[in-house]
Design a protein around this motif. Structure first.
Motif, PDB file in Angstrom:
ATOM      1  N   ALA A   1     121.813  45.194  86.264  1.00 40.42           N
ATOM      2  CA  ALA A   1     122.219  46.592  86.152  1.00 40.42           C
ATOM      3  C   ALA A   1     121.163  47.408  85.414  1.00 40.42           C
ATOM      4  CB  ALA A   1     123.568  46.691  85.446  1.00 40.42           C
TER       5      ALA A   1
ATOM      6  N   ASP B   1     124.531  48.144  96.772  1.00 35.60           N
ATOM      7  CA  ASP B   1     125.789  47.521  97.164  1.00 35.60           C
ATOM      8  C   ASP B   1     126.263  46.498  96.135  1.00 35.60           C
ATOM      9  OD1 ASP B   1     125.578  49.065  99.317  1.00 35.60           O
ATOM     10  OD2 ASP B   1     125.160  47.479 100.757  1.00 35.60           O
TER      11      ASP B   1
ATOM     12  N   VAL C   1     125.898  46.321  92.902  1.00 30.48           N
ATOM     13  CA  VAL C   1     126.145  46.708  91.525  1.00 30.48           C
ATOM     14  C   VAL C   1     127.457  47.486  91.428  1.00 30.48           C
ATOM     15  CG1 VAL C   1     124.788  48.808  91.752  1.00 30.48           C
ATOM     16  CG2 VAL C   1     125.156  47.825  89.496  1.00 30.48           C
ATOM     17  N   LYS C   2     128.274  47.125  90.449  1.00 30.95           N
ATOM     18  CA  LYS C   2     129.560  47.799  90.257  1.00 30.95           C
ATOM     19  C   LYS C   2     129.375  49.069  89.443  1.00 30.95           C
ATOM     20  CE  LYS C   2     131.359  44.138  88.479  1.00 30.95           C
ATOM     21  NZ  LYS C   2     130.362  43.117  88.837  1.00 30.95           N
ATOM     22  N   ARG C   3     130.268  50.017  89.686  1.00 30.73           N
ATOM     23  CA  ARG C   3     130.143  51.288  88.972  1.00 30.73           C
ATOM     24  C   ARG C   3     130.410  51.131  87.481  1.00 30.73           C
ATOM     25  NH1 ARG C   3     133.230  55.555  92.035  1.00 30.73           N
ATOM     26  NH2 ARG C   3     134.835  55.525  90.429  1.00 30.73           N
ATOM     27  N   SER C   4     131.234  50.160  87.141  1.00 32.53           N
ATOM     28  CA  SER C   4     131.491  49.950  85.713  1.00 32.53           C
ATOM     29  C   SER C   4     130.220  49.476  84.999  1.00 32.53           C
ATOM     30  CB  SER C   4     132.603  48.920  85.541  1.00 32.53           C
ATOM     31  OG  SER C   4     132.252  47.707  86.184  1.00 32.53           O
ATOM     32  N   SER C   5     129.433  48.650  85.680  1.00 33.43           N
ATOM     33  CA  SER C   5     128.171  48.225  85.088  1.00 33.43           C
ATOM     34  C   SER C   5     127.229  49.406  84.915  1.00 33.43           C
ATOM     35  CB  SER C   5     127.510  47.161  85.965  1.00 33.43           C
ATOM     36  OG  SER C   5     128.373  46.071  86.165  1.00 33.43           O
TER      37      SER C   5
END
Lengths: 166, 166
Positions: free
Chosen positions: A125, B148, B150-154
Motif C-alpha cells: 500500500a 485492483d 489494494v483495499k480502500r481501507s489500506s
DNA sequence: GTGCATCCGTACGCTACCGTATGGAGGAGC
DNA sequence: GCTCCTCCATACGGTAGCGTACGGATGCAC
C-alpha cells in the motif's frame, strides 16, 4: 513552432516537416501512424523504467530509496514528456503500456520498502501511495506557477518523511 | 456509444447527436466550441473546489483532514472526469483554470495542516506532496488493473500515515 | 392576421490530417 | 549501359470536425 510535446502533435505531416522531409518519406519507414506511436511509447517505457532502475541500482552509496527520490526529483525536464504520455493513457495503444510501467515501478518501490523491513501488506500500500505522490508531482510541475514557491530540498525532505512514516 | 469522457469527445456534432439535436441548435446557444469548453471547465472548477471544501467544513465531527481524505477517496467514480480534465491542461483554455484549482486545494490542505500545529514552511511543502499523492491516485485509478489488489481501507490508512509523518 | 423574436434543421464551405498512387533520383551489381 | 533496389517528393482521395448561411417552425404582441 508548436509545443513539441503532446499526443496530438505526434502527427505525420507535422513531424515530417519538422525534420525537413515529406510524408512520402515517412510512409517508407513506417507502415502507418500507429506504428510510430508504438515506437515512441515503447521507447519511453524502456527509458522510464529499466534505465532508471538500473541507474539507481548501480549507484551503490547510501540508501536505494533515497537515491531513487534524488533521481526522479532531479530531472524535472523530463516531466512534461512523461506527463503527456500519461495523459494519453485513454488511447488503446498507450493505456496498456502505461499500466505496465506503473506496475513495474510500484513493484520496484515495494521491493525497496520490503528491503527496509516493512511488512508485506503495508509495503504494497505504501508503495502505491508513494508512487502516486511522484505522479502528482509531475502534474504540479506542469501547472505554471504552482510549484514556483517550493524548493526542491523541501520536496526531498517531505518525500523522505513519507517513506519513513510509521 | 463512446467513452463519454475526454477532451476530444467534447465535440459539437457528437454532443448534439447525443442529445438528439443538431449543430444548428448548438450554435444558437453557444458562440463556438471554445464557449462550451469554458462553460464545462468552469463548472468543474466550481464543484471540484468550493463544493468539496464546503462538504468537509460543515460535517463537524472528527478531524477535518480525515474527513477530507474520506471525501476524496470515497468518490472514485468522479476520478475519470477529473483526470481527463487534468490531462487536457496543455490546452490554453484549461491550463489556467486547472492551475487555479490546484492552488486553491493545496492552500486548503496547508491551512488544515497549520491548524494541526505544523510549522508554516513544512505545512506548505507537506500540503503539496499530500495533494500530489491524491492526484497520482487519480492516475492509478484510471489505469486498469493497477489498483485492483489494494483495499480502500489500506489506502486510507496510508494517507493518514502521510499526514502524521514526522 | 401580421410582424417579430426565438429556437432548430439542412446544406455547404473550409481546414487538418491520414493514407495511397506514382514517378524519379541515386547507387550496386554485372 | 541495363536493371534493380532504396529512399524520397508530389499529387490526390477520403474523412472528421468546426463554423456559417439560410429556411422553417412556433409562439407572442398588437
Amino acid at each position: 513552432m508548436g509545443t513539441r510535446v503532446g499526443f496530438k502533435n505526434l502527427a505525420v505531416e507535422l513531424l515530417a516537416a519538422e525534420i525537413g522531409a515529406t510524408k512520402g518519406s515517412f510512409y517508407w519507414h513506417f507502415r502507418d501512424r500507429a506504428e510510430l506511436v508504438d515506437a515512441v511509447v515503447e521507447q519511453w517505457a524502456h527509458t522510464a523504467t529499466e534505465a532508471i532502475i538500473a541507474d539507481v541500482e548501480e549507484g551503490g552509496s547510501g540508501d536505494a530509496l533515497e537515491r531513487l527520490v534524488d533521481v526522479v526529483l532531479g530531472h524535472p525536464e523530463s516531466a512534461p514528456t512523461e506527463w503527456r504520455i500519461l495523459g494519453a493513457a485513454d488511447h488503446p495503444q498507450i493505456g496498456p503500456v502505461v499500466a505496465r510501467v506503473h506496475e513495474t515501478r510500484i513493484d520496484y518501490v515495494r521491493r525497496l520498502l520490503r528491503a527496509r523491513g516493512m511488512a508485506p501488506a503495508r509495503a504494497a500500500a505504501r508503495a502505491r501511495v508513494l508512487y502516486a505522490a511522484y505522479l502528482g508531482n509531475l502534474v504540479l510541475l506542469d501547472a505554471p506557477g504552482v510549484m514556483d514557491a517550493v524548493k526542491r530540498s523541501s520536496l526531498r525532505r517531505e518525500f523522505l518523511a513519507l517513506i519513513d512514516a510509521p
